[in-house]
Design an enzyme around this catalytic site. Structure first.
Site, PDB file in Angstrom:
ATOM      1  N   HIS A 174     -19.783   4.799  -3.832  1.00 29.03           N
ATOM      2  CA  HIS A 174     -18.323   4.653  -3.826  1.00 29.03           C
ATOM      3  C   HIS A 174     -17.732   4.421  -2.451  1.00 29.03           C
ATOM      4  O   HIS A 174     -16.542   4.171  -2.315  1.00 29.03           O
ATOM      5  CB  HIS A 174     -17.666   5.901  -4.424  1.00 29.03           C
ATOM      6  CG  HIS A 174     -17.730   7.096  -3.498  1.00 29.03           C
ATOM      7  ND1 HIS A 174     -18.853   7.866  -3.374  1.00 29.03           N
ATOM      8  CD2 HIS A 174     -16.813   7.624  -2.655  1.00 29.03           C
ATOM      9  CE1 HIS A 174     -18.624   8.824  -2.489  1.00 29.03           C
ATOM     10  NE2 HIS A 174     -17.396   8.695  -2.032  1.00 29.03           N
TER      11      HIS A 174
HETATM   12  C1  UD1 Z   1     -12.034   9.486  -1.041  1.00 28.27           C
HETATM   13  C2  UD1 Z   1     -12.375   9.850   0.390  1.00 28.27           C
HETATM   14  C3  UD1 Z   1     -13.889   9.830   0.562  1.00 28.27           C
HETATM   15  C4  UD1 Z   1     -14.571  10.704  -0.464  1.00 28.27           C
HETATM   16  C5  UD1 Z   1     -14.108  10.338  -1.869  1.00 28.27           C
HETATM   17  C6  UD1 Z   1     -14.660  11.350  -2.832  1.00 28.27           C
HETATM   18  C7  UD1 Z   1     -10.785   9.146   2.143  1.00 28.27           C
HETATM   19  C8  UD1 Z   1     -10.537   8.160   3.210  1.00 28.27           C
HETATM   20  N1  UD1 Z   1     -11.835   8.870   1.330  1.00 28.27           N
HETATM   21  O1  UD1 Z   1     -12.477   8.158  -1.267  1.00 28.27           O
HETATM   22  O2  UD1 Z   1     -14.207  10.328   1.844  1.00 28.27           O
HETATM   23  O3  UD1 Z   1     -15.950  10.501  -0.358  1.00 28.27           O
HETATM   24  O4  UD1 Z   1     -12.678  10.390  -1.933  1.00 28.27           O
HETATM   25  O5  UD1 Z   1     -14.798  10.829  -4.124  1.00 28.27           O
HETATM   26  O6  UD1 Z   1     -10.076  10.105   2.014  1.00 28.27           O
HETATM   27  N2  UD1 Z   1      -8.726   5.934  -7.903  1.00 28.27           N
HETATM   28  C9  UD1 Z   1      -8.499   6.067  -9.254  1.00 28.27           C
HETATM   29  N3  UD1 Z   1      -8.224   7.321  -9.731  1.00 28.27           N
HETATM   30  C10 UD1 Z   1      -8.147   8.413  -8.941  1.00 28.27           C
HETATM   31  C11 UD1 Z   1      -8.368   8.262  -7.568  1.00 28.27           C
HETATM   32  C12 UD1 Z   1      -8.661   7.013  -7.052  1.00 28.27           C
HETATM   33  O7  UD1 Z   1      -8.557   5.107 -10.008  1.00 28.27           O
HETATM   34  O8  UD1 Z   1      -7.881   9.527  -9.457  1.00 28.27           O
HETATM   35  C13 UD1 Z   1      -9.054   4.589  -7.374  1.00 28.27           C
HETATM   36  C14 UD1 Z   1      -7.825   3.845  -6.889  1.00 28.27           C
HETATM   37  O9  UD1 Z   1      -8.005   2.499  -7.198  1.00 28.27           O
HETATM   38  C15 UD1 Z   1      -7.888   4.053  -5.385  1.00 28.27           C
HETATM   39  C16 UD1 Z   1      -9.395   4.087  -5.121  1.00 28.27           C
HETATM   40  O10 UD1 Z   1      -9.951   4.725  -6.261  1.00 28.27           O
HETATM   41  O11 UD1 Z   1      -7.251   3.034  -4.674  1.00 28.27           O
HETATM   42  C17 UD1 Z   1      -9.776   4.855  -3.881  1.00 28.27           C
HETATM   43  O12 UD1 Z   1      -9.251   6.187  -3.885  1.00 28.27           O
HETATM   44  P1  UD1 Z   1      -9.015   6.970  -2.506  1.00 28.27           P
HETATM   45  O13 UD1 Z   1      -8.583   8.362  -2.761  1.00 28.27           O
HETATM   46  O14 UD1 Z   1      -8.188   6.173  -1.576  1.00 28.27           O
HETATM   47  O15 UD1 Z   1     -10.430   6.983  -1.828  1.00 28.27           O
HETATM   48  P2  UD1 Z   1     -11.867   7.287  -2.438  1.00 28.27           P
HETATM   49  O16 UD1 Z   1     -12.639   6.016  -2.417  1.00 28.27           O
HETATM   50  O17 UD1 Z   1     -11.741   8.038  -3.692  1.00 28.27           O
HETATM   51  N1  UDP Z   2     -19.958  14.661  -8.691  1.00 31.73           N
HETATM   52  C1  UDP Z   2     -19.552  14.991  -9.976  1.00 31.73           C
HETATM   53  N2  UDP Z   2     -19.548  14.000 -10.938  1.00 31.73           N
HETATM   54  C2  UDP Z   2     -19.925  12.731 -10.666  1.00 31.73           C
HETATM   55  C3  UDP Z   2     -20.334  12.400  -9.339  1.00 31.73           C
HETATM   56  C4  UDP Z   2     -20.335  13.389  -8.379  1.00 31.73           C
HETATM   57  O1  UDP Z   2     -19.220  16.135 -10.263  1.00 31.73           O
HETATM   58  O2  UDP Z   2     -19.909  11.897 -11.574  1.00 31.73           O
HETATM   59  C5  UDP Z   2     -19.910  15.713  -7.651  1.00 31.73           C
HETATM   60  C6  UDP Z   2     -21.202  15.948  -6.913  1.00 31.73           C
HETATM   61  O3  UDP Z   2     -21.953  16.951  -7.555  1.00 31.73           O
HETATM   62  C7  UDP Z   2     -20.715  16.374  -5.536  1.00 31.73           C
HETATM   63  C8  UDP Z   2     -19.391  15.684  -5.365  1.00 31.73           C
HETATM   64  O4  UDP Z   2     -19.001  15.265  -6.669  1.00 31.73           O
HETATM   65  O5  UDP Z   2     -20.485  17.776  -5.483  1.00 31.73           O
HETATM   66  C9  UDP Z   2     -19.534  14.500  -4.459  1.00 31.73           C
HETATM   67  O6  UDP Z   2     -18.361  13.763  -4.470  1.00 31.73           O
HETATM   68  P1  UDP Z   2     -18.287  12.285  -3.941  1.00 31.73           P
HETATM   69  O7  UDP Z   2     -19.631  11.669  -3.947  1.00 31.73           O
HETATM   70  O8  UDP Z   2     -17.202  11.637  -4.701  1.00 31.73           O
HETATM   71  O9  UDP Z   2     -17.720  12.469  -2.463  1.00 31.73           O
HETATM   72  P2  UDP Z   2     -18.414  12.714  -1.044  1.00 31.73           P
HETATM   73  O10 UDP Z   2     -19.247  13.924  -1.127  1.00 31.73           O
HETATM   74  O11 UDP Z   2     -19.159  11.471  -0.702  1.00 31.73           O
HETATM   75  O12 UDP Z   2     -17.239  12.870  -0.143  1.00 31.73           O
END
Ligand code: UD1
Ligand code: UDP
Length: 357
Positions: A201
């Site tokens: 992601h």
């Molecule tokens: C964010 C964090 C990343 C973390 C990840 C965990 C930052 C810069 N990034 O990335 O470090 O690893 O969360 O999963 O803070 N979206 C949805 N539904 C939601 C949320 C997001 O559809 O509930 C989609 C939207 O299109 C959005 C995109 O995901 O634009 C990205 O969401 P965003 O919170 O900006 O960053 P993540 O990629 O989730």
């Molecule tokens: N995770 C989850 N369901 C999923 C994928 C990940 O519960 O389908 C959990 C995973 O066990 C871990 C956390 O989400 O604890 C990791 O989140 P993510 O990879 O989104 O973010 P990052 O750690 O890279 O910031």
């Protein structure tokens, strides 16, 4: 002391849950704020339910947006919330935009900041998270470093706050939930008996069409079932690049909605190995209750401890390199070292330090 606990995304909810549990056990005066950076139920609400967390006392509905937009909305909402509630300490976890907003708002108001998971560095400036981590560490009064290695990074950067080595709360979360997960995980799809678990992601991967193509080649080159609970960002970007159908049609590909924590813990445990660009998963696999090999689909990691223990291998996204590494793993015996992220008591330790401060 009035404590604000700030969360905004899936990993923050999971990794902050042991801290919230310890705050409750000590009868601390705290309240929980959700910025709403993550808002879809399967990436937010489900974790509150499964982890037995109270509903957030305040929800800011910040939602998605550009880096500045999202961080700015969180900053404004958090500043107002901290002021209204007479906040004396703000706890943030990790490296998201929510974390930077919480730390910056608090520090400028003269409120103490405690950073859970301090001192991680990838030195990869393409990652928004790298800026968030660095800035938050330098704004914090209490830095809870998961390992001695992360504490050394903080000492070398001469951060002004107090450094404490606590372990990583992700290990507490695994320990506290694995048994519950095995009893309560609910799969609303067929989970094959033998599979490779995949997540991807990160912006530097999925926002780049050429990397998406490489990911497809990697998945196509693995002659096993692949279970991929796809993050909304990745789903959006595969669709935008016109590559989603190809992803869905890969032989042995089980493309799922993001899964709950119970389901994901069980899936990690049952998987043959894992391919990911996630931060948290690199740590979780080192937990004695999971103990899996993870191929890190990135050029760098801020979790070198998981590499040293033999659990993580940074392989980038070049298909030949990744597939060669997987083949080597498949052909050879694998004996990982011990978990480098602590004893599962990080949450208690962090709260002990806060309460005696
Ligand atoms: C964010 C964090 C990343 C973390 C990840 C965990 C930052 C810069 N990034 O990335 O470090 O690893 O969360 O999963 O803070 N979206 C949805 N539904 C939601 C949320 C997001 O559809 O509930 C989609 C939207 O299109 C959005 C995109 O995901 O634009 C990205 O969401 P965003 O919170 O900006 O960053 P993540 O990629 O989730
Ligand atoms: N995770 C989850 N369901 C999923 C994928 C990940 O519960 O389908 C959990 C995973 O066990 C871990 C956390 O989400 O604890 C990791 O989140 P993510 O990879 O989104 O973010 P990052 O750690 O890279 O910031």
């Amino acid at each position: 002391m009035k404590i604000a606990v700030v969360v905004g995304t899936r990993p923050e909810i999971i990794k902050m849950s042991p801290v919230v549990r310890a705050l409750k056990e000590r009868d601390a005066d705290f309240y929980l704020i959700h910025t709403g950076q993550h808002y879809d139920p399967y990436i937010s609400d489900i974790f509150f339910k499964e982890l037995g967390l109270q509903r957030p006392d305040i929800h800011l509905a910040v939602g998605s947006g550009n880096q500045g937009e999202q961080t700015g909305r969180a900053l404004m909402g958090l500043e107002e919330t901290f002021k209204k509630n007479g906040t004396e300490l703000v706890l943030v976890q990790g490296d998201t935009n929510t974390v930077l907003a919480g730390a910056l708002a608090a520090a400028k108001m003269g409120i103490k900041v405690g950073h859970v998971e301090a001192g991680l560095r990838s030195y990869d400036l393409r990652m928004p998270e790298e800026y968030n981590r660095r800035l938050t560490d330098h704004l914090s009064h209490l830095l809870f470093a998961p390992t001695e290695q992360s504490a050394d990074i903080l000492r070398n950067e001469m951060v002004p706050g107090e450094i404490h080595v606590t372990g990583n709360t992700v290990i507490d979360a695994c320990d506290q939930n694995m048994e519950l997960a095995q009893d309560n995980a609910e799969f609303d799809f067929y989970l094959p008996g033998d599979f490779v678990l995949v997540t991807a992601h990160r912006a530097e991967n999925v926002d780049d069409r050429s990397v998406l193509r490489q990911l497809l080649e990697i998945f196509e080159g693995i002659p096993r079932n692949k279970v991929y609970p796809i993050h909304p960002r990745a789903e959006k970007m595969f669709k935008k690049a016109g590559l989603y159908e190809r992803l869905k049609n890969i032989k042995g590909m089980y493309l799922l909605k993001p899964q709950g924590y119970f389901e994901f813990l069980v899936m990690m445990k049952r998987s043959r190995y894992i391919l990911t660009d996630s931060g948290g998963i690199q740590e979780e696999v080192t937990s004695p209750s999971i103990n899996k090999k993870v191929f890190v689909l990135r050029d760098s990691t801020e979790r070198p401890e998981a590499v040293s223990s033999g659990h993580a291998q940074v392989v980038g996204t070049d298909p030949d390199t990744v597939l060669r590494a997987i083949d080597h793993f498949e052909q050879n015996k694998w004996s990982p070292g011990i978990c480098p992220y602590g004893d599962g008591k990080a949450g208690e330790r962090i709260v002990g330090i806060i309460m005696s401060d």
